[in-house]
Design a protein around this motif. Sequence first.
Motif, PDB file in Angstrom:
ATOM      1  N   LEU A  36      -1.534  -3.221  -4.711  1.00  0.00           N
ATOM      2  CA  LEU A  36      -2.616  -2.705  -5.431  1.00  0.00           C
ATOM      3  C   LEU A  36      -2.977  -3.468  -6.620  1.00  0.00           C
ATOM      4  CD1 LEU A  36      -4.888  -0.461  -4.964  1.00  0.00           C
ATOM      5  CD2 LEU A  36      -3.422   1.234  -5.780  1.00  0.00           C
ATOM      6  N   ARG A  37      -1.876  -3.765  -7.261  1.00  0.00           N
ATOM      7  CA  ARG A  37      -1.899  -4.382  -8.612  1.00  0.00           C
ATOM      8  C   ARG A  37      -2.479  -5.757  -8.368  1.00  0.00           C
ATOM      9  NH1 ARG A  37       2.129  -7.223 -11.557  1.00  0.00           N
ATOM     10  NH2 ARG A  37       1.401  -7.642 -13.576  1.00  0.00           N
ATOM     11  N   LYS A  38      -2.159  -6.363  -7.199  1.00  0.00           N
ATOM     12  CA  LYS A  38      -2.292  -7.835  -6.928  1.00  0.00           C
ATOM     13  C   LYS A  38      -4.118  -7.731  -6.528  1.00  0.00           C
ATOM     14  CE  LYS A  38      -1.643 -11.183  -3.704  1.00  0.00           C
ATOM     15  NZ  LYS A  38      -0.763 -11.695  -2.100  1.00  0.00           N
ATOM     16  N   ARG A  39      -4.769  -6.681  -6.195  1.00  0.00           N
ATOM     17  CA  ARG A  39      -5.909  -6.493  -5.689  1.00  0.00           C
ATOM     18  C   ARG A  39      -6.883  -6.268  -7.085  1.00  0.00           C
ATOM     19  NH1 ARG A  39      -7.323  -9.026  -1.506  1.00  0.00           N
ATOM     20  NH2 ARG A  39      -9.180  -7.647  -1.043  1.00  0.00           N
ATOM     21  N   MET A  40      -5.963  -5.441  -8.041  1.00  0.00           N
ATOM     22  CA  MET A  40      -6.708  -5.302  -9.370  1.00  0.00           C
ATOM     23  C   MET A  40      -6.979  -6.489 -10.008  1.00  0.00           C
ATOM     24  SD  MET A  40      -4.322  -1.625 -10.363  1.00  0.00           S
ATOM     25  CE  MET A  40      -4.973  -1.851 -11.987  1.00  0.00           C
ATOM     26  N   LYS A  41      -5.960  -7.539  -9.698  1.00  0.00           N
ATOM     27  CA  LYS A  41      -6.113  -8.726 -10.826  1.00  0.00           C
ATOM     28  C   LYS A  41      -6.991  -9.735 -10.062  1.00  0.00           C
ATOM     29  CE  LYS A  41      -2.064 -10.192 -12.224  1.00  0.00           C
ATOM     30  NZ  LYS A  41      -0.585 -10.563 -12.138  1.00  0.00           N
ATOM     31  N   VAL A  42      -7.567  -9.498  -8.751  1.00  0.00           N
ATOM     32  CA  VAL A  42      -8.345 -10.288  -8.105  1.00  0.00           C
ATOM     33  C   VAL A  42      -9.834 -10.483  -9.029  1.00  0.00           C
ATOM     34  CG1 VAL A  42     -10.118 -10.978  -6.296  1.00  0.00           C
ATOM     35  CG2 VAL A  42      -7.698  -9.994  -6.035  1.00  0.00           C
ATOM     36  N   LYS A  43     -10.257 -11.954  -9.264  1.00  0.00           N
ATOM     37  CA  LYS A  43     -11.271 -11.856 -10.148  1.00  0.00           C
ATOM     38  C   LYS A  43     -12.785 -11.755  -9.504  1.00  0.00           C
ATOM     39  CE  LYS A  43      -9.158 -14.835 -13.547  1.00  0.00           C
ATOM     40  NZ  LYS A  43      -9.080 -16.035 -14.334  1.00  0.00           N
ATOM     41  N   THR A  51      -1.770  -4.765 -16.861  1.00  0.00           N
ATOM     42  CA  THR A  51      -2.905  -5.348 -16.099  1.00  0.00           C
ATOM     43  C   THR A  51      -3.954  -4.027 -16.419  1.00  0.00           C
ATOM     44  OG1 THR A  51      -1.412  -6.038 -14.260  1.00  0.00           O
ATOM     45  CG2 THR A  51      -3.634  -5.250 -13.692  1.00  0.00           C
ATOM     46  N   MET A  52      -3.791  -2.936 -16.530  1.00  0.00           N
ATOM     47  CA  MET A  52      -4.608  -1.821 -16.776  1.00  0.00           C
ATOM     48  C   MET A  52      -5.120  -2.134 -18.320  1.00  0.00           C
ATOM     49  SD  MET A  52      -2.444   1.433 -15.518  1.00  0.00           S
ATOM     50  CE  MET A  52      -3.244   2.587 -16.868  1.00  0.00           C
ATOM     51  N   LYS A  53      -4.538  -2.552 -19.396  1.00  0.00           N
ATOM     52  CA  LYS A  53      -5.214  -2.764 -20.541  1.00  0.00           C
ATOM     53  C   LYS A  53      -5.959  -3.825 -20.539  1.00  0.00           C
ATOM     54  CE  LYS A  53      -2.299  -2.214 -23.869  1.00  0.00           C
ATOM     55  NZ  LYS A  53      -1.093  -2.500 -24.781  1.00  0.00           N
ATOM     56  N   LYS A  54      -5.744  -5.045 -19.622  1.00  0.00           N
ATOM     57  CA  LYS A  54      -6.780  -5.940 -19.580  1.00  0.00           C
ATOM     58  C   LYS A  54      -8.008  -5.702 -18.905  1.00  0.00           C
ATOM     59  CE  LYS A  54      -6.931 -10.699 -17.607  1.00  0.00           C
ATOM     60  NZ  LYS A  54      -7.419 -11.398 -18.908  1.00  0.00           N
ATOM     61  N   MET A  60      -2.605   8.051  -7.210  1.00  0.00           N
ATOM     62  CA  MET A  60      -1.901   8.772  -8.122  1.00  0.00           C
ATOM     63  C   MET A  60      -2.388  10.238  -8.364  1.00  0.00           C
ATOM     64  SD  MET A  60      -0.488   6.981 -10.655  1.00  0.00           S
ATOM     65  CE  MET A  60      -0.538   7.695 -12.324  1.00  0.00           C
ATOM     66  N   ARG A  61      -3.203  10.767  -7.496  1.00  0.00           N
ATOM     67  CA  ARG A  61      -3.401  12.331  -7.331  1.00  0.00           C
ATOM     68  C   ARG A  61      -2.660  12.822  -6.261  1.00  0.00           C
ATOM     69  NH1 ARG A  61      -7.984  14.298 -10.412  1.00  0.00           N
ATOM     70  NH2 ARG A  61      -9.245  12.547 -11.377  1.00  0.00           N
ATOM     71  N   ASN A  62      -2.268  11.990  -5.395  1.00  0.00           N
ATOM     72  CA  ASN A  62      -1.769  12.565  -3.869  1.00  0.00           C
ATOM     73  C   ASN A  62      -0.300  12.018  -3.693  1.00  0.00           C
ATOM     74  OD1 ASN A  62      -4.145  14.143  -2.840  1.00  0.00           O
ATOM     75  ND2 ASN A  62      -5.133  12.302  -3.297  1.00  0.00           N
ATOM     76  N   CYS A  63       0.393  10.966  -4.248  1.00  0.00           N
ATOM     77  CA  CYS A  63       1.492  10.206  -3.905  1.00  0.00           C
ATOM     78  C   CYS A  63       2.420  10.253  -5.128  1.00  0.00           C
ATOM     79  CB  CYS A  63       1.081   8.858  -3.312  1.00  0.00           C
ATOM     80  SG  CYS A  63      -0.124   8.971  -1.992  1.00  0.00           S
ATOM     81  N   LEU A  64       3.460  11.043  -4.821  1.00  0.00           N
ATOM     82  CA  LEU A  64       4.497  11.128  -5.916  1.00  0.00           C
ATOM     83  C   LEU A  64       5.087   9.709  -6.032  1.00  0.00           C
ATOM     84  CD1 LEU A  64       5.551  13.045  -8.130  1.00  0.00           C
ATOM     85  CD2 LEU A  64       7.430  13.524  -6.563  1.00  0.00           C
ATOM     86  N   PHE A  68       5.711   3.390 -10.742  1.00  0.00           N
ATOM     87  CA  PHE A  68       5.616   2.330 -10.776  1.00  0.00           C
ATOM     88  C   PHE A  68       4.361   1.841 -11.511  1.00  0.00           C
ATOM     89  CE2 PHE A  68       8.024   3.054  -6.792  1.00  0.00           C
ATOM     90  CZ  PHE A  68       9.013   2.385  -7.010  1.00  0.00           C
ATOM     91  N   VAL A  69       3.277   2.792 -11.362  1.00  0.00           N
ATOM     92  CA  VAL A  69       2.184   2.602 -12.205  1.00  0.00           C
ATOM     93  C   VAL A  69       2.236   2.572 -13.707  1.00  0.00           C
ATOM     94  CG1 VAL A  69      -0.354   3.607 -12.616  1.00  0.00           C
ATOM     95  CG2 VAL A  69       0.531   3.055 -10.319  1.00  0.00           C
ATOM     96  N   ASP A  70       3.172   3.464 -13.999  1.00  0.00           N
ATOM     97  CA  ASP A  70       3.779   3.844 -15.465  1.00  0.00           C
ATOM     98  C   ASP A  70       4.574   2.516 -15.950  1.00  0.00           C
ATOM     99  OD1 ASP A  70       3.439   5.294 -17.552  1.00  0.00           O
ATOM    100  OD2 ASP A  70       4.843   6.903 -17.001  1.00  0.00           O
ATOM    101  N   GLY A  71       4.790   1.629 -15.309  1.00  0.00           N
ATOM    102  CA  GLY A  71       5.699   0.523 -15.683  1.00  0.00           C
ATOM    103  C   GLY A  71       5.124  -0.540 -16.497  1.00  0.00           C
TER     104      GLY A  71
END
Length: 324
Positions: free
Chosen positions: A60-67, A101-104, A83-87, A92-95
């Motif tokens: 998912l992070r890889k897809r978030m970085k696609v321009k 990536t999120m900040k960018k 994030m709402r349904n999968c513990l 890993f999102v908190d890594g």
Amino acid sequence: REKEGERGRKMSRVGAYTTAKLVEKATDQRNTEVDWAMNMNVADRLNARPFEGKDVAAALRKRMKVKNGTVQLLALHLLDALMRNCLSIVEFVDGKEYQKTMKKLATDSKVNYLVREKMLNLILLWGEYQSHHPQHFRVLRIAETYQTLLRQRVRFPPLPEDTPPYTPPSRPSRQAKASKYQRPVVAGAGIGTRAVQPKTYQAHTQSPAGRRFVSEKVSDVRARVAEYNQFLSLFLEVLGAVDPEGERVEQSEIVNEMLPRFTEICKKVKLYLRAERVPENLMGLFIQTNERCLLAEEIYKGLRRGIPGAVTFAQVHPNEPIPR
């Protein structure tokens, strides 16, 4: 035993590959709308195979970085659902890398403004929760990202009125099995499970008496949105003809005549985006129409500052042709 262990590892790799393919399919740039059913398929599979949390987060992070704005926006909708349904994905999102990536996505001016707004909404939701409930998390990097952006005076857009409050997913009970007519929590579609109703959906507005629910036919909504887009095409054309060096946009009679209708359309489109039980084949129409509303608004604001419409469009959508 060694052969069984090797076979298990191979099956695990195959499963992770399959789940990553589902992530790619849910965020395919050819999708014109959010595929909620596919998002829930990914969530269901991840809950059945929680050991794939790291692989799904990475895919998912890889897809978030696609321009590509479409891919990034679809990836954020999927991330929100997971994030709402999968513990298994939360840690890993908190890594550290995820937070970079999120900040960018939240602050880079080159990122599509709808993607930036969605990312800021998610950081606000998750960061507020982590700040008030630190006992539920191993680390608090999302809260740190949120506080950093606040200190940098980043403007967080207001959350849509119907955004469900965020709570991290709890560990599922072995006895609890969802009905095939229900789905897990989906952001933007209310809290809890929903019955599948493809023919109609509920839009709401606010009135003095409180929330009002109105059921509308899909065909009626399609016709109305088509009418909105015809008006927006004309309005964009009118704005494109305004030369800020020759006249002030505030003094244009035709623009002033069209402004009230434009404002009304934008408000109605936002209500549709916040509606409950929105069929998948309508969500893409609402998103595209809302993009045109936001574009026209930015061009109008630019004209008021003396900036030609073509310049504003190039800033909002670099390397894209001006729509007609």
